[in-house]
Scaffold this motif. Structure first.
Motif, short mmCIF file in Angstrom:
data_model
loop_
_atom_site.label_atom_id
_atom_site.label_comp_id
_atom_site.label_asym_id
_atom_site.label_seq_id
_atom_site.Cartn_x
_atom_site.Cartn_y
_atom_site.Cartn_z
N ILE A 115 52.59 38.72 -48.63
CA ILE A 115 53.77 37.89 -48.84
C ILE A 115 53.32 36.52 -49.32
CG2 ILE A 115 55.23 39.08 -47.16
CD1 ILE A 115 54.71 36.70 -45.24
N GLY A 116 54.18 35.90 -50.09
CA GLY A 116 53.93 34.55 -50.55
C GLY A 116 54.98 33.62 -50.00
N MET A 117 54.53 32.55 -49.36
CA MET A 117 55.45 31.56 -48.80
C MET A 117 55.08 30.18 -49.36
SD MET A 117 55.76 32.64 -44.77
CE MET A 117 54.08 32.11 -44.41
N ARG A 118 55.97 29.61 -50.15
CA ARG A 118 55.78 28.23 -50.54
C ARG A 118 55.92 27.36 -49.29
NH1 ARG A 118 54.15 28.21 -55.78
NH2 ARG A 118 55.32 29.62 -57.14
N PRO A 119 55.33 26.17 -49.27
CA PRO A 119 55.42 25.32 -48.07
C PRO A 119 56.85 25.09 -47.60
CG PRO A 119 53.75 24.47 -49.52
CD PRO A 119 54.41 25.60 -50.27
N GLU A 120 57.79 25.04 -48.56
CA GLU A 120 59.19 24.83 -48.18
C GLU A 120 59.89 26.11 -47.78
OE1 GLU A 120 59.20 25.34 -52.73
OE2 GLU A 120 57.90 24.50 -51.18
N GLN A 121 59.20 27.25 -47.87
CA GLN A 121 59.78 28.54 -47.48
C GLN A 121 59.33 28.96 -46.08
OE1 GLN A 121 58.37 30.74 -51.01
NE2 GLN A 121 60.50 31.20 -51.48
N ASN A 145 60.84 32.15 -44.62
CA ASN A 145 62.23 31.96 -45.02
C ASN A 145 62.34 32.35 -46.49
OD1 ASN A 145 64.89 31.14 -45.25
ND2 ASN A 145 64.38 28.99 -45.55
N ASP A 146 62.82 33.56 -46.75
CA ASP A 146 62.97 34.09 -48.11
C ASP A 146 61.63 34.13 -48.84
OD1 ASP A 146 64.33 35.18 -50.26
OD2 ASP A 146 64.85 33.24 -51.11
N PRO A 147 60.63 34.84 -48.30
CA PRO A 147 59.31 34.89 -48.93
C PRO A 147 59.31 35.79 -50.17
CG PRO A 147 59.37 36.39 -47.09
CD PRO A 147 60.69 35.67 -47.08
N LEU A 148 58.21 35.72 -50.94
CA LEU A 148 57.98 36.61 -52.07
C LEU A 148 57.10 37.75 -51.60
CD1 LEU A 148 57.08 33.87 -54.73
CD2 LEU A 148 59.34 34.78 -54.17
N PHE A 149 57.32 38.95 -52.17
CA PHE A 149 56.57 40.14 -51.74
C PHE A 149 55.69 40.64 -52.88
CE2 PHE A 149 60.35 39.95 -49.09
CZ PHE A 149 59.85 40.20 -47.83
N PHE A 150 54.46 41.04 -52.54
CA PHE A 150 53.50 41.52 -53.53
C PHE A 150 52.83 42.78 -53.02
CE2 PHE A 150 53.72 36.88 -53.76
CZ PHE A 150 54.02 36.67 -55.11
N ASP A 151 52.45 43.67 -53.96
CA ASP A 151 51.73 44.88 -53.55
C ASP A 151 50.25 44.57 -53.40
OD1 ASP A 151 50.56 44.88 -56.09
OD2 ASP A 151 51.92 46.41 -56.90
N ASP A 152 49.45 45.59 -53.11
CA ASP A 152 48.04 45.34 -52.82
C ASP A 152 47.24 44.95 -54.06
OD1 ASP A 152 48.05 47.81 -54.03
OD2 ASP A 152 47.22 48.90 -52.32
#
Length: 331
Positions: free
Chosen positions: A259-265, A318-325
């Protein structure tokens, strides 16, 4: 100004692939920024458009005209380099006039003086016109270098990290000036940088290059909010996006490996406890550097609240981005 089109463009230097089947449209009047690390193909793209390098395959057109076989002079482009490239024995006035006095342009002297005065005023170097280039500061020399391109009216301006050698204050000032000038002139501009702040503040479009391939092209907001991979997500955003195993927060249900979380997420006050490792007070915001189960995380918090190093804070996505392997985005 003109639209510039790259179609299936490739270029290699021996066994090294600099550009690999790149197709990109630089719209008329756009401010396009190419982003990517050293070796991604940014400068090679500029040199191919300018005619300083020859294509291996593909097609480049400027204003609807295929320019593959044209010389740099015939292509009607203006290029600004990272280094100043001024004539040290000439005055600022003569450096600015030099491109206008070329045999191809044959600009009348009255028109040359008018353009010099106009550009010098815009770049705030009017009082330096009679100085030798060697008597200028670094920031002033770069202004003159940019001015030599601006006095012309080319099909496209090509700029290769023109602000990278300047101090922070000058970079900020010239970022604002360049964007204002480009908007005022309606100029088509292709700008190479590894500085994400320049991309976010100046560009109408951002192209992200990775090992010679164009992996995403869109507005800065689109690239920031909807990156198609971990690689693209990491190119924009300061502090950088936090990339973490999806299982850390139990978010593997959609097949996500990361998962990707920007600092504001990152939401504070509930979720998993993370230890405060470092606190950075930046006036309008505070950055917290956290450690969660061995992983480093950066988040933004209320600057008016005090956080102690070594204390714990609960966080959750909070509303993260999702990525595969493989690092590709799962939408």
């Amino acid at each position: 100004m003109a639209e510039v089109l790259l179609k299936n463009v490739s270029k290699s230097f021996g066994a090294d692939i600099a550009l690999d089947d790149v197709t990109m449209t630089i719209p008329d009047g756009a401010f396009v920024v190419l982003l990517g690390p050293t070796g991604a193909g940014k400068t090679t793209t500029l040199r191919l458009i300018s005619g300083l390098e020859k294509l291996d395959q593909g097609e480049i057109s400027i204003g609807g005209r295929v320019v593959n076989e044209e010389t740099p002079a015939q292509r009607d482009v203006a290029m600004v380099f990272q280094q100043y490239s001024l004539y040290p024995h000439l005055s600022v006035r003569d450096n600015l006039a030099f491109p206008l006095r070329s045999p191809m342009l044959k600009t009348p002297e009255a028109e040359i003086e008018r353009k010099i005065a106009e550009v010098a005023s815009v770049l705030q170097i009017s009082d330096k016109l009679d100085n030798k280039a060697t008597k200028l500061s670094g920031g002033e020399m770069q202004r003159v270098s940019i001015g030599r391109a601006l006095v012309r009216n080319p099909s496209i301006y090509l700029m290769d990290e023109p602000l990278s050698s300047l101090d922070a204050k000058l970079r900020t000032e010239l970022r604002v000036e360049l964007k204002r000038i480009q908007a005022t002139l309606g100029a088509t501009l292709l700008y190479v940088t590894h500085d994400q702040i320049e991309a976010m503040t100046m560009a109408t479009h951002v192209g992200v290059l990775n090992h010679g391939r164009l992996v995403q092209f869109g507005s800065p907001r689109e690239i920031y909010e909807n990156p198609n991979s971990v690689y693209v997500a990491s190119r924009l955003g300061l502090p950088r996006i936090n990339i973490l195993p999806a299982e850390l927060f139990g978010l593997t249900g959609n097949g996500a490996a990361q998962i990707g979380m920007r600092p504001e997420q990152i939401r504070q006050g509930s979720g998993q406890p993370a230890e405060v490792i470092r606190v950075e007070h930046l006036g309008d915001q505070t950055r917290l550097h956290l450690k969660l189960q061995g992983y480093d995380i950066t988040t933004l918090v209320d600057p008016h609240v005090t956080y102690d190093v070594g204390s714990n804070i609960s966080i959750e996505p909070n509303d993260p981005l999702f990525f595969d392997d493989s690092g590709n985005r799962i939408f």
